[in-house]
Design an enzyme around this catalytic site. Structure first.
Site, PDB file in Angstrom:
ATOM      1  CD  GLN A 138      46.677  43.479  51.851  1.00  0.00           C
ATOM      2  OE1 GLN A 138      46.986  43.389  50.670  1.00  0.00           O
ATOM      3  NE2 GLN A 138      45.440  43.692  52.240  1.00  0.00           N
TER       4      GLN A 138
ATOM      5  CG  PHE B  96      43.449  39.634  50.238  1.00  0.00           C
ATOM      6  CD1 PHE B  96      42.537  39.951  51.228  1.00  0.00           C
ATOM      7  CD2 PHE B  96      43.017  39.582  48.924  1.00  0.00           C
ATOM      8  CE1 PHE B  96      41.210  40.204  50.912  1.00  0.00           C
ATOM      9  CE2 PHE B  96      41.692  39.839  48.600  1.00  0.00           C
ATOM     10  CZ  PHE B  96      40.796  40.144  49.596  1.00  0.00           C
TER      11      PHE B  96
ATOM     12  CE  LYS C 201      40.597  46.989  53.003  1.00  0.00           C
ATOM     13  NZ  LYS C 201      39.927  47.062  51.692  1.00  0.00           N
TER      14      LYS C 201
ATOM     15  N   PRO D  29      47.248  47.328  54.156  1.00  0.00           N
ATOM     16  CG  PRO D  29      46.197  47.573  52.106  1.00  0.00           C
ATOM     17  CD  PRO D  29      47.481  47.126  52.720  1.00  0.00           C
TER      18      PRO D  29
ATOM     19  CG  ASN E  20      29.697  47.029  55.718  1.00  0.00           C
ATOM     20  OD1 ASN E  20      29.934  45.853  55.968  1.00  0.00           O
ATOM     21  ND2 ASN E  20      28.582  47.611  56.058  1.00  0.00           N
TER      22      ASN E  20
ATOM     23  NE  ARG F 242      29.954  50.980  50.632  1.00  0.00           N
ATOM     24  CZ  ARG F 242      28.873  50.204  50.607  1.00  0.00           C
ATOM     25  NH1 ARG F 242      27.829  50.568  49.855  1.00  0.00           N
ATOM     26  NH2 ARG F 242      28.803  49.100  51.312  1.00  0.00           N
TER      27      ARG F 242
ATOM     28  CG  ASP G  80      41.254  42.972  54.092  1.00  0.00           C
ATOM     29  OD1 ASP G  80      41.408  41.849  54.617  1.00  0.00           O
ATOM     30  OD2 ASP G  80      41.731  43.254  52.990  1.00  0.00           O
TER      31      ASP G  80
ATOM     32  NE  ARG H 185      26.297  44.458  47.946  1.00  0.00           N
ATOM     33  CZ  ARG H 185      25.079  44.776  47.553  1.00  0.00           C
ATOM     34  NH1 ARG H 185      24.366  43.908  46.865  1.00  0.00           N
ATOM     35  NH2 ARG H 185      24.584  45.939  47.854  1.00  0.00           N
TER      36      ARG H 185
END
Length: 294
Positions: free
Chosen positions: A279, A283, A223, A240, A127, A181, A242, A132
DNA sequence: CCCCAGGCAGTTA
DNA sequence: TAACTGCCTGGG
């Protein structure tokens, strides 16, 4: 096809390298500690070493390293034994969509990253967005990693050890912009630090068993587990799913809203032992084209 | 100002 | 066991 590797003073050059594009490798979402320099080279830190990578024609230049480190570390890290042309051909067989995606990310290579660092990095990634995530990891390293010296005018630090992170308070870890987290990170660090041997041996399990164990770590869900399986456990069949991969697979293949589980199974059947590579190509393709933004 | 971002854990039904 | 909700934080 034998690689021609030239060892020079303080740097290593590989001649006529294919399937190696720094931008593709470092910006396809697999790693967080590689930054682009003004000259378009990339500087990164892994295994407690600082390295700079650039491309000149079809030559790849690795700066700030030597023959020993290159042979013992970077050669493996950059997956130089893997022939990506074979993977690309298998994936694009009877699949024009994948063929197109591979053209975009033709220079992608999957880095063999360190399990502990990858575990924590992808817990932070949940998330969250890439700038970040990078910022949080950098703060963790600056605060609690080992000082490695100055390179290109910047102080460089290693990724902190499990023991070091485990001893920190929630407030200290939160101060690294990890947000909610922080307790997950500390719990997971305590778990790894309490039995480092078990963690080091995780890669020996098959994909399913390895995944089951990864899911026991706080902050690791399906994930994140698949990212860890693929990026540092050598499980090239991991896939994965996402939001980006979900949206681009819906856009390119399903043409309608599709549950992640269905996408997961579809990829397993279609791509098998190379699912993770598929993937990555998808992506990168999705991000570069902005597919799935709406 | 509200909304969301490379999900997860904890709580309901 | 599936569906729902809150969550750090900062950029759009």
């Amino acid at each position: 096809m034998k690689l021609e590797i030239i060892y020079e003073k303080d740097q290593v050059v590989i001649k006529n390298m294919d399937s190696f594009e720094p931008k593709h490798i470092f910006e396809c979402g697999q790693c967080f500690r590689w930054d682009r320099e003004e000259d378009h080279s990339y500087t990164g830190i892994a295994y407690g070493r600082v390295l700079n990578v650039s491309k000149r024609g079809s030559d790849i230049i690795f700066k700030n390293t030597n023959k020993k480190d290159f042979q013992e570390l970077w050669y493996h890290y950059f997956d130089l034994d893997t022939n990506y042309n074979v993977i690309k051909e298998k994936l694009s067989h009877n699949d024009p969509i994948m063929k197109k995606a591979i053209e975009f990310g033709a220079g992608i290579r999957i880095l063999k990253q360190q399990p502990w660092e990858t575990l924590i990095s992808f817990i932070i990634s949940s998330n969250n967005n890439i700038p970040r995530i990078k910022k949080a990891i950098e703060l963790l390293c600056e605060g609690y990693g080992e000082y490695l010296g100055v390179f290109l005018g910047k102080k460089r630090y290693s990724f902190p050890s499990p023991e070091t992170v485990a001893k920190r308070s929630i407030e200290e870890i939160k101060a690294c912009n990890t947000g909610y987290r922080a307790p997950y990170i500390i719990k997971t660090a305590e778990s790894v630090a309490s039995n480092p041997e078990a963690f080091q041996k995780l890669y020996k399990f098959n994909t399913e068993d390895c995944q089951r164990q990864l899911l026991t770590f706080s902050g690791v869900g399906p994930k994140v587990a698949h990212c860890i399986l693929f990026f540092c456990m050598g499980k090239m069949d991991a896939f994965p799913v996402d939001v980006w991969v979900k949206r681009i697979m819906e856009y390119l293949y399903f043409k309608e809203d599709t549950p992640s589980k269905v996408i997961q199974q579809f990829a397993r059947d279609k791509y098998g032992g190379h699912a993770g590579f598929a993937q990555q190509y998808l992506f990168y393709y999705a991000r570069e084209l902005g597919i799935g933004k709406n």
